[in-house]
Motif scaffolding. Sequence first.
Motif, PDB file in Angstrom:
ATOM      1  N   ARG A  20       0.802  -1.220   0.000  1.00 41.97           N
ATOM      2  CA  ARG A  20       0.000   0.000   0.000  1.00 41.97           C
ATOM      3  C   ARG A  20       0.836   1.271   0.000  1.00 41.97           C
ATOM      4  N   ALA A  21       2.010   1.240   0.600  1.00 43.95           N
ATOM      5  CA  ALA A  21       2.843   2.443   0.639  1.00 43.95           C
ATOM      6  C   ALA A  21       3.165   2.940  -0.761  1.00 43.95           C
ATOM      7  N   ASN A  22       3.252   2.027  -1.735  1.00 40.63           N
ATOM      8  CA  ASN A  22       3.586   2.427  -3.102  1.00 40.63           C
ATOM      9  C   ASN A  22       2.508   3.312  -3.723  1.00 40.63           C
ATOM     10  N   SER A  23       1.286   3.189  -3.238  1.00 42.04           N
ATOM     11  CA  SER A  23       0.190   3.995  -3.789  1.00 42.04           C
ATOM     12  C   SER A  23       0.168   5.406  -3.228  1.00 42.04           C
ATOM     13  N   GLN A  24       1.005   5.671  -2.233  1.00 41.14           N
ATOM     14  CA  GLN A  24       1.011   6.984  -1.576  1.00 41.14           C
ATOM     15  C   GLN A  24       2.322   7.731  -1.848  1.00 41.14           C
ATOM     16  N   GLY A  25       2.963   7.416  -2.972  1.00 40.09           N
ATOM     17  CA  GLY A  25       4.317   7.876  -3.237  1.00 40.09           C
ATOM     18  C   GLY A  25       4.521   9.372  -3.242  1.00 40.09           C
ATOM     19  N   GLU A  26       3.482  10.164  -3.478  1.00 37.87           N
ATOM     20  CA  GLU A  26       3.666  11.610  -3.557  1.00 37.87           C
ATOM     21  C   GLU A  26       3.333  12.319  -2.240  1.00 37.87           C
ATOM     22  N   ASN A  27       2.863  11.591  -1.249  1.00 33.80           N
ATOM     23  CA  ASN A  27       2.481  12.207   0.029  1.00 33.80           C
ATOM     24  C   ASN A  27       3.635  12.058   1.009  1.00 33.80           C
ATOM     25  N   LEU A  28       4.623  12.947   0.907  1.00 41.73           N
ATOM     26  CA  LEU A  28       5.833  12.804   1.703  1.00 41.73           C
ATOM     27  C   LEU A  28       5.579  12.948   3.191  1.00 41.73           C
ATOM     28  N   ALA A  29       4.629  13.794   3.580  1.00 45.50           N
ATOM     29  CA  ALA A  29       4.334  13.949   5.005  1.00 45.50           C
ATOM     30  C   ALA A  29       3.825  12.633   5.590  1.00 45.50           C
ATOM     31  N   LEU A  30       2.928  11.967   4.883  1.00 47.03           N
ATOM     32  CA  LEU A  30       2.413  10.677   5.334  1.00 47.03           C
ATOM     33  C   LEU A  30       3.525   9.637   5.364  1.00 47.03           C
ATOM     34  N   LEU A  31       4.360   9.623   4.333  1.00 53.17           N
ATOM     35  CA  LEU A  31       5.361   8.563   4.195  1.00 53.17           C
ATOM     36  C   LEU A  31       6.470   8.634   5.235  1.00 53.17           C
ATOM     37  N   GLN A  32       6.608   9.756   5.923  1.00 54.75           N
ATOM     38  CA  GLN A  32       7.674   9.825   6.926  1.00 54.75           C
ATOM     39  C   GLN A  32       7.474   8.805   8.050  1.00 54.75           C
ATOM     40  N   ILE A  33       6.253   8.309   8.229  1.00 50.78           N
ATOM     41  CA  ILE A  33       6.007   7.313   9.279  1.00 50.78           C
ATOM     42  C   ILE A  33       6.790   6.035   9.005  1.00 50.78           C
ATOM     43  N   ILE A  34       7.143   5.779   7.747  1.00 46.06           N
ATOM     44  CA  ILE A  34       7.883   4.551   7.448  1.00 46.06           C
ATOM     45  C   ILE A  34       9.323   4.631   7.965  1.00 46.06           C
ATOM     46  N   SER A  35       9.805   5.819   8.279  1.00 43.60           N
ATOM     47  CA  SER A  35      11.123   5.937   8.902  1.00 43.60           C
ATOM     48  C   SER A  35      11.108   5.405  10.327  1.00 43.60           C
ATOM     49  N   LEU A  36       9.917   5.302  10.909  1.00 44.17           N
ATOM     50  CA  LEU A  36       9.756   4.747  12.256  1.00 44.17           C
ATOM     51  C   LEU A  36       9.373   3.274  12.222  1.00 44.17           C
ATOM     52  N   LEU A  37       8.363   2.937  11.419  1.00 45.95           N
ATOM     53  CA  LEU A  37       7.745   1.614  11.510  1.00 45.95           C
ATOM     54  C   LEU A  37       7.928   0.756  10.266  1.00 45.95           C
ATOM     55  N   GLY A  38       8.491   1.314   9.207  1.00 48.28           N
ATOM     56  CA  GLY A  38       8.654   0.541   7.993  1.00 48.28           C
ATOM     57  C   GLY A  38       7.477   0.709   7.045  1.00 48.28           C
ATOM     58  N   PRO A  39       7.612   0.229   5.803  1.00 46.94           N
ATOM     59  CA  PRO A  39       6.600   0.486   4.772  1.00 46.94           C
ATOM     60  C   PRO A  39       5.247  -0.146   5.050  1.00 46.94           C
ATOM     61  N   TYR A  40       5.224  -1.213   5.842  1.00 45.39           N
ATOM     62  CA  TYR A  40       3.969  -1.931   6.072  1.00 45.39           C
ATOM     63  C   TYR A  40       3.033  -1.158   7.007  1.00 45.39           C
ATOM     64  N   SER A  41       3.546  -0.122   7.644  1.00 42.50           N
ATOM     65  CA  SER A  41       2.701   0.695   8.517  1.00 42.50           C
ATOM     66  C   SER A  41       1.658   1.465   7.714  1.00 42.50           C
ATOM     67  N   ILE A  42       1.936   1.768   6.444  1.00 44.08           N
ATOM     68  CA  ILE A  42       0.940   2.455   5.616  1.00 44.08           C
ATOM     69  C   ILE A  42      -0.243   1.518   5.346  1.00 44.08           C
ATOM     70  N   GLY A  43       0.045   0.262   5.029  1.00 41.34           N
ATOM     71  CA  GLY A  43      -1.035  -0.710   4.843  1.00 41.34           C
ATOM     72  C   GLY A  43      -1.852  -0.892   6.105  1.00 41.34           C
ATOM     73  N   PHE A  44      -1.188  -0.861   7.262  1.00 41.02           N
ATOM     74  CA  PHE A  44      -1.883  -0.963   8.540  1.00 41.02           C
ATOM     75  C   PHE A  44      -2.860   0.191   8.706  1.00 41.02           C
ATOM     76  N   MET A  45      -2.417   1.411   8.420  1.00 38.06           N
ATOM     77  CA  MET A  45      -3.278   2.575   8.620  1.00 38.06           C
ATOM     78  C   MET A  45      -4.453   2.590   7.646  1.00 38.06           C
ATOM     79  N   ILE A  46      -4.194   2.193   6.401  1.00 38.07           N
ATOM     80  CA  ILE A  46      -5.282   2.151   5.427  1.00 38.07           C
ATOM     81  C   ILE A  46      -6.338   1.133   5.859  1.00 38.07           C
ATOM     82  N   ALA A  47      -5.896  -0.040   6.314  1.00 42.05           N
ATOM     83  CA  ALA A  47      -6.851  -1.053   6.786  1.00 42.05           C
ATOM     84  C   ALA A  47      -7.545  -0.603   8.057  1.00 42.05           C
ATOM     85  N   LEU A  48      -6.848   0.115   8.918  1.00 39.72           N
ATOM     86  CA  LEU A  48      -7.476   0.635  10.137  1.00 39.72           C
ATOM     87  C   LEU A  48      -8.571   1.629   9.787  1.00 39.72           C
ATOM     88  N   GLY A  49      -8.339   2.445   8.777  1.00 40.12           N
ATOM     89  CA  GLY A  49      -9.395   3.346   8.317  1.00 40.12           C
ATOM     90  C   GLY A  49     -10.615   2.577   7.846  1.00 40.12           C
TER      91      GLY A  49
END
Length: 508
Positions: A147-176
């Motif tokens: 899922r992180a690949n689909s958010q490639g232009e949202n740099l503010a959102l993507l900074q979370i992967i510096s903490l938790l890794g790329p799979y955290s974006i998929g977690f947040m999308i599924a949590l939504g």
Amino acid sequence: MATITGFADSRTERIATSSFVWLGVGLALSMVALGGRWDIPLAAWFAPIFLLRFTRTSSMPLALGGIVLALTAQAMGLVASYGIAFNVQIALICLTLGVLYAVPYGLDRIFAGRLGPLGRLFLLPAAAALLEYLIAMTPTGASLLTRANSQGENLALLQIISLLGPYSIGFMIALGATAANQIWEAPSRQSWVRYGGSFAALMAAVLAYGQARIAYATHGAGPATVRVAGIVPRADLRQPASDGVTMANFPPSPAVRSATTTPEKRVLYAKIQEELIEDTRKAIASGAQLVVWSETAAQMLESDKAAFLPRIAEVARTGKAYVNIGVGVPFERNETFLFGPDGRQLWHYRKNNPVPAMEPVAPFKNAPPVVETPFGRLSNVICYDADFPSLSRVRTDVMLVPGWDWKEEAYVHTMKIARLRAIENGYSMLRVDYLGVTGAFDAYGRVLGQQNTLDGKRNVMYVDLPTQGVRTLYNLTGDLFAWICLAATVALCFLAASGRGRRGSIAA
């Protein structure tokens, strides 16, 4: 539908009819949320809301069968967007991905109805993040439907992967998706505040962190940089030099192998090599301290290397520069060599992960090299290697990524996939891409340089890369978040299966 507060009763015709609507909407949104060329990033957040509504309001067989078909279609859509021709092997890969990505929805359908509100909220996100991590360990890497690949232009959102890794974006999308379905199943002011408000607060915190991380970055404040040149060969020589070097001919027969050693081919190899050396000398004369060639830029036979590599060593020594060359030996090698300003060979790296069903060379296992230089640590992976977060998790300041792509996939591979590795690990990155998009990024994913190389010319891109990386939690702790998701998934499924979870208003 507003009166439905739990999971489906297959006897209810109204629910069954509506569920196909949710499946259709979810599938339509999924087809523009692939992490590919045609993305609408917001669609990636809405698609799982409707897909989850479908699985939760359908009978078990319909839910499982429908979600597998939808996610297989999504995988096929991504392959089509990449311009990859379908064959039996590609079709099986898409079906396998469809089955695998359906697993979190299946677990939710089987177990979430036996859990309390928190369990129903977190089972799907934990399982989704875990599955992305597990798939990234397979030969497909994190390039297909992460899922992180689909958010490639949202740099503010993507900074979370510096903490938790790329799979955290998929977690947040599924949590939504689960938060929205909690509200959908029991709409009330309390639900809106509890689930909608909490999710909005989480998103605000994540975006605030990202904005702050970017705002306080040192880029533009005078960091030390190194002048780098990325070089690609011209296509009218390089393309015929690799004619016949395809998966259809792998492993090569004696006749196929002999076709790579003909006098005509050797003339092509020599012309490419001479032009690359000439362009390297010019780049150094223009101020480049580090020169990087694209993937397998220099095609040659194994027996040619003994004479060729000393020539590169001499170029590096004479120019007092670092030179990282890409070499391709037909059907045998995809490798890089780094030479230092004293002419010494500093690394020899071979590609770990050939592209499945596309690249006619055997996999190889070696760790990305790291070399100390006056402008920080240098490291290197080759093209598709950068689709593997665990392999790319290197403590370095500058990551070099020679690549080779094609027009349908070029922008995506550099700007949406490889770019994430720079954010995750806090290093600058230069991806030098033959027949694609060459891109340079800082440790926060910001674009420092970009060049379209699809015209097939002798392209050279110059860029100043920051030489001091930043430490990230992900680089330090690795996939700890994925392992936490594993523990959560197992625990929630166990609680539901054992009857210890709090049951929803309607049992599955």
